[in-house]
Scaffold this motif. Structure first.
Motif, PDB file in Angstrom:
ATOM      1  N   PHE A 198       0.825  -1.216   0.000  1.00  0.00           N
ATOM      2  CA  PHE A 198       0.000   0.000   0.000  1.00  0.00           C
ATOM      3  C   PHE A 198       0.860   1.268   0.000  1.00  0.00           C
ATOM      4  CE2 PHE A 198      -2.363   3.353   2.258  1.00  0.00           C
ATOM      5  CZ  PHE A 198      -3.417   3.500   1.376  1.00  0.00           C
ATOM      6  N   ALA A 199       1.936   1.287   0.772  1.00  0.00           N
ATOM      7  CA  ALA A 199       2.800   2.476   0.823  1.00  0.00           C
ATOM      8  C   ALA A 199       3.386   2.777  -0.553  1.00  0.00           C
ATOM      9  CB  ALA A 199       3.908   2.287   1.853  1.00  0.00           C
ATOM     10  N   LYS A 200       3.782   1.733  -1.276  1.00  0.00           N
ATOM     11  CA  LYS A 200       4.323   1.927  -2.626  1.00  0.00           C
ATOM     12  C   LYS A 200       3.232   2.441  -3.563  1.00  0.00           C
ATOM     13  CE  LYS A 200       6.883  -0.201  -6.305  1.00  0.00           C
ATOM     14  NZ  LYS A 200       7.861  -1.209  -6.643  1.00  0.00           N
ATOM     15  N   LEU A 201       2.029   1.868  -3.453  1.00  0.00           N
ATOM     16  CA  LEU A 201       0.907   2.318  -4.269  1.00  0.00           C
ATOM     17  C   LEU A 201       0.672   3.814  -4.058  1.00  0.00           C
ATOM     18  CD1 LEU A 201      -2.413   0.522  -4.877  1.00  0.00           C
ATOM     19  CD2 LEU A 201      -2.463   2.861  -4.127  1.00  0.00           C
ATOM     20  N   VAL A 202       0.676   4.244  -2.807  1.00  0.00           N
ATOM     21  CA  VAL A 202       0.430   5.658  -2.486  1.00  0.00           C
ATOM     22  C   VAL A 202       1.558   6.543  -3.023  1.00  0.00           C
ATOM     23  CG1 VAL A 202       0.239   7.287  -0.561  1.00  0.00           C
ATOM     24  CG2 VAL A 202      -1.056   5.162  -0.521  1.00  0.00           C
ATOM     25  N   ARG A 203       2.799   6.065  -2.929  1.00  0.00           N
ATOM     26  CA  ARG A 203       3.921   6.849  -3.483  1.00  0.00           C
ATOM     27  C   ARG A 203       3.775   7.025  -4.998  1.00  0.00           C
ATOM     28  NH1 ARG A 203       6.981   3.546  -0.134  1.00  0.00           N
ATOM     29  NH2 ARG A 203       7.817   2.386  -1.896  1.00  0.00           N
ATOM     30  N   ILE A 204       3.344   5.971  -5.695  1.00  0.00           N
ATOM     31  CA  ILE A 204       3.149   6.055  -7.147  1.00  0.00           C
ATOM     32  C   ILE A 204       2.023   7.041  -7.454  1.00  0.00           C
ATOM     33  CG2 ILE A 204       2.461   4.790  -9.223  1.00  0.00           C
ATOM     34  CD1 ILE A 204       3.846   2.302  -7.966  1.00  0.00           C
ATOM     35  N   VAL A 205       0.914   6.956  -6.696  1.00  0.00           N
ATOM     36  CA  VAL A 205      -0.201   7.887  -6.898  1.00  0.00           C
ATOM     37  C   VAL A 205       0.280   9.325  -6.726  1.00  0.00           C
ATOM     38  CG1 VAL A 205      -2.377   8.709  -5.883  1.00  0.00           C
ATOM     39  CG2 VAL A 205      -2.054   6.266  -6.318  1.00  0.00           C
ATOM     40  N   GLU A 206       1.066   9.581  -5.699  1.00  0.00           N
ATOM     41  CA  GLU A 206       1.581  10.940  -5.472  1.00  0.00           C
ATOM     42  C   GLU A 206       2.470  11.390  -6.628  1.00  0.00           C
ATOM     43  OE1 GLU A 206       3.798  13.672  -2.092  1.00  0.00           O
ATOM     44  OE2 GLU A 206       3.368  11.572  -1.652  1.00  0.00           O
ATOM     45  N   ALA A 207       3.339  10.485  -7.093  1.00  0.00           N
ATOM     46  CA  ALA A 207       4.241  10.834  -8.197  1.00  0.00           C
ATOM     47  C   ALA A 207       3.469  11.106  -9.490  1.00  0.00           C
ATOM     48  CB  ALA A 207       5.253   9.714  -8.422  1.00  0.00           C
ATOM     49  N   LYS A 208       2.411  10.344  -9.743  1.00  0.00           N
ATOM     50  CA  LYS A 208       1.668  10.489 -11.000  1.00  0.00           C
ATOM     51  C   LYS A 208       0.671  11.643 -10.980  1.00  0.00           C
ATOM     52  CE  LYS A 208       3.407   6.854 -13.082  1.00  0.00           C
ATOM     53  NZ  LYS A 208       4.232   6.963 -14.272  1.00  0.00           N
ATOM     54  N   THR A 209       0.149  11.995  -9.782  1.00  0.00           N
ATOM     55  CA  THR A 209      -0.896  13.027  -9.718  1.00  0.00           C
ATOM     56  C   THR A 209      -0.432  14.347  -9.120  1.00  0.00           C
ATOM     57  OG1 THR A 209      -1.653  12.329  -7.520  1.00  0.00           O
ATOM     58  CG2 THR A 209      -2.702  11.281  -9.456  1.00  0.00           C
ATOM     59  N   GLY A 210       0.644  14.306  -8.350  1.00  0.00           N
ATOM     60  CA  GLY A 210       1.091  15.508  -7.656  1.00  0.00           C
ATOM     61  C   GLY A 210       0.288  15.790  -6.385  1.00  0.00           C
ATOM     62  N   ILE A 211      -0.608  14.904  -6.009  1.00  0.00           N
ATOM     63  CA  ILE A 211      -1.422  15.068  -4.798  1.00  0.00           C
ATOM     64  C   ILE A 211      -0.595  14.641  -3.591  1.00  0.00           C
ATOM     65  CG2 ILE A 211      -3.471  14.252  -3.564  1.00  0.00           C
ATOM     66  CD1 ILE A 211      -4.771  13.805  -6.348  1.00  0.00           C
ATOM     67  N   ASP A 212      -0.590  15.457  -2.545  1.00  0.00           N
ATOM     68  CA  ASP A 212       0.143  15.146  -1.323  1.00  0.00           C
ATOM     69  C   ASP A 212      -0.538  13.974  -0.612  1.00  0.00           C
ATOM     70  OD1 ASP A 212       1.743  15.169   0.939  1.00  0.00           O
ATOM     71  OD2 ASP A 212       0.715  16.880   1.849  1.00  0.00           O
ATOM     72  N   THR A 213       0.206  12.895  -0.399  1.00  0.00           N
ATOM     73  CA  THR A 213      -0.363  11.693   0.230  1.00  0.00           C
ATOM     74  C   THR A 213       0.308  11.374   1.568  1.00  0.00           C
ATOM     75  OG1 THR A 213       1.162  10.245  -0.959  1.00  0.00           O
ATOM     76  CG2 THR A 213      -0.985  10.682  -2.001  1.00  0.00           C
ATOM     77  N   THR A 214       0.993  12.356   2.168  1.00  0.00           N
ATOM     78  CA  THR A 214       1.732  12.072   3.400  1.00  0.00           C
ATOM     79  C   THR A 214       0.826  11.627   4.543  1.00  0.00           C
ATOM     80  OG1 THR A 214       1.708  14.442   3.894  1.00  0.00           O
ATOM     81  CG2 THR A 214       3.714  13.555   2.928  1.00  0.00           C
ATOM     82  N   ASP A 215      -0.427  12.044   4.569  1.00  0.00           N
ATOM     83  CA  ASP A 215      -1.338  11.655   5.649  1.00  0.00           C
ATOM     84  C   ASP A 215      -2.151  10.401   5.338  1.00  0.00           C
ATOM     85  OD1 ASP A 215      -0.526  13.808   7.187  1.00  0.00           O
ATOM     86  OD2 ASP A 215      -2.080  15.137   6.385  1.00  0.00           O
ATOM     87  N   VAL A 216      -1.989   9.823   4.152  1.00  0.00           N
ATOM     88  CA  VAL A 216      -2.771   8.651   3.765  1.00  0.00           C
ATOM     89  C   VAL A 216      -2.161   7.407   4.422  1.00  0.00           C
ATOM     90  CG1 VAL A 216      -3.571   7.214   1.847  1.00  0.00           C
ATOM     91  CG2 VAL A 216      -3.468   9.698   1.592  1.00  0.00           C
ATOM     92  N   ARG A 217      -2.961   6.746   5.248  1.00  0.00           N
ATOM     93  CA  ARG A 217      -2.547   5.543   5.958  1.00  0.00           C
ATOM     94  C   ARG A 217      -3.544   4.421   5.646  1.00  0.00           C
ATOM     95  NH1 ARG A 217       1.421   8.076   6.637  1.00  0.00           N
ATOM     96  NH2 ARG A 217       2.104   9.235   8.443  1.00  0.00           N
ATOM     97  N   PRO A 218      -3.095   3.172   5.764  1.00  0.00           N
ATOM     98  CA  PRO A 218      -4.041   2.059   5.552  1.00  0.00           C
ATOM     99  C   PRO A 218      -5.172   2.118   6.580  1.00  0.00           C
ATOM    100  CG  PRO A 218      -1.789   1.243   5.847  1.00  0.00           C
ATOM    101  CD  PRO A 218      -1.757   2.707   6.095  1.00  0.00           C
ATOM    102  N   LEU A 219      -6.322   1.600   6.198  1.00  0.00           N
ATOM    103  CA  LEU A 219      -7.491   1.590   7.076  1.00  0.00           C
ATOM    104  C   LEU A 219      -7.226   0.770   8.331  1.00  0.00           C
ATOM    105  CD1 LEU A 219     -10.438   2.384   7.488  1.00  0.00           C
ATOM    106  CD2 LEU A 219     -11.093   0.366   6.189  1.00  0.00           C
ATOM    107  N   SER A 220      -6.575  -0.368   8.189  1.00  0.00           N
ATOM    108  CA  SER A 220      -6.284  -1.222   9.343  1.00  0.00           C
ATOM    109  C   SER A 220      -4.869  -1.768   9.219  1.00  0.00           C
ATOM    110  CB  SER A 220      -7.297  -2.346   9.440  1.00  0.00           C
ATOM    111  OG  SER A 220      -7.381  -3.018   8.222  1.00  0.00           O
ATOM    112  N   GLN A 221      -4.289  -2.030  10.354  1.00  0.00           N
ATOM    113  CA  GLN A 221      -2.922  -2.525  10.407  1.00  0.00           C
ATOM    114  C   GLN A 221      -2.909  -4.055  10.435  1.00  0.00           C
ATOM    115  OE1 GLN A 221      -0.281  -0.470  10.173  1.00  0.00           O
ATOM    116  NE2 GLN A 221      -1.762   1.184   9.946  1.00  0.00           N
ATOM    117  N   PRO A 222      -1.810  -4.678  10.026  1.00  0.00           N
ATOM    118  CA  PRO A 222      -1.734  -6.148  10.028  1.00  0.00           C
ATOM    119  C   PRO A 222      -2.019  -6.771  11.397  1.00  0.00           C
ATOM    120  CG  PRO A 222       0.083  -5.244   8.768  1.00  0.00           C
ATOM    121  CD  PRO A 222      -0.626  -4.083   9.403  1.00  0.00           C
ATOM    122  N   TRP A 223      -1.601  -6.129  12.477  1.00  0.00           N
ATOM    123  CA  TRP A 223      -1.828  -6.709  13.798  1.00  0.00           C
ATOM    124  C   TRP A 223      -3.321  -6.848  14.093  1.00  0.00           C
ATOM    125  CZ3 TRP A 223      -4.527  -3.829  17.309  1.00  0.00           C
ATOM    126  CH2 TRP A 223      -4.528  -2.449  17.156  1.00  0.00           C
TER     127      TRP A 223
END
Length: 184
Positions: A132-157
């Motif tokens: 998911f982190a890589k997906l968000v980095r690609i989205v930011e690179a392709k759109t220019g939208i700041d994604t620093t606050d985007v976190r997964p809905l739930s954690q693996p634990w």
């Protein structure tokens, strides 16, 4: 699993931990029902229940085959060919049409994100994928939208705790089924 098909195409699939947990939970919640139907002489025959529950398991598995495909042109959510379009529709958004990424709170207090296109339509950002982190980095690179606050809905634990509770429920199921068989 992230698959790099060639230098600019990536496929992100739903986490195996999430798949295993949700399928196990479905089994734990439904497997005793045909046995209990038989033991209690319920109006719904166990065979009909078993058929319905099997169809439900197939539908759940189909929903868990979702994949996110990213390339130079855009982002796409799709399903394998065996999943009917009527059952689960995917979507495709070219990078140029993505205007924003908007957070929305869920009924449980979490945050999900929607891509908003130039027409104002929203498309849910898949958040349960491996990488998911890589997906968000690609989205930011392709759109220019700041994604620093985007976190997964739930954690693996969280899924590990749910899976552990599901294992305990399966043990209770084994006891319930053995008692239902003994009664009938």
């Amino acid at each position: 699993m992230i698959e790099n098909q060639h230098s600019e195409t990536f496929i992100f699939r739903i986490s195996p931990l999430i798949k295993l947990t949700l399928l196990s939970l479905y089994i734990a919640l439904t497997v005793p029902l045909p046995f209990l139907s038989e033991a209690t002489n319920a109006p719904v025959p166990p065979v009909i229940l078993a058929i319905g529950l099997t169809l439900g398991a197939i539908a759940l598995y189909a929903a868990l085959t979702e994949r996110v495909i990213i390339n130079d042109k855009g982002i796409q959510v799709s399903y394998p060919g065996w999943v009917p379009d009527l059952f689960r529709k995917g979507w495709y958004l070219p990078w140029a049409e993505i205007k924003a990424l908007k957070p929305r709170s869920t009924g449980q207090g979490g945050l999900v994100y929607y891509f908003v296109n130039n027409s104002g339509e929203g498309y849910l950002l898949p958040m349960r994928v491996v990488g998911f982190a890589k997906l968000v980095r690609i989205v930011e690179a392709k759109t220019g939208i700041d994604t620093t606050d985007v976190r997964p809905l739930s954690q693996p634990w969280m899924y590990l705790i749910l899976f552990t509770c599901t294992i305990l429920l399966l043990l209770v199921d084994a006891w319930t089924i053995s008692n239902a068989i003994a009664i009938s």
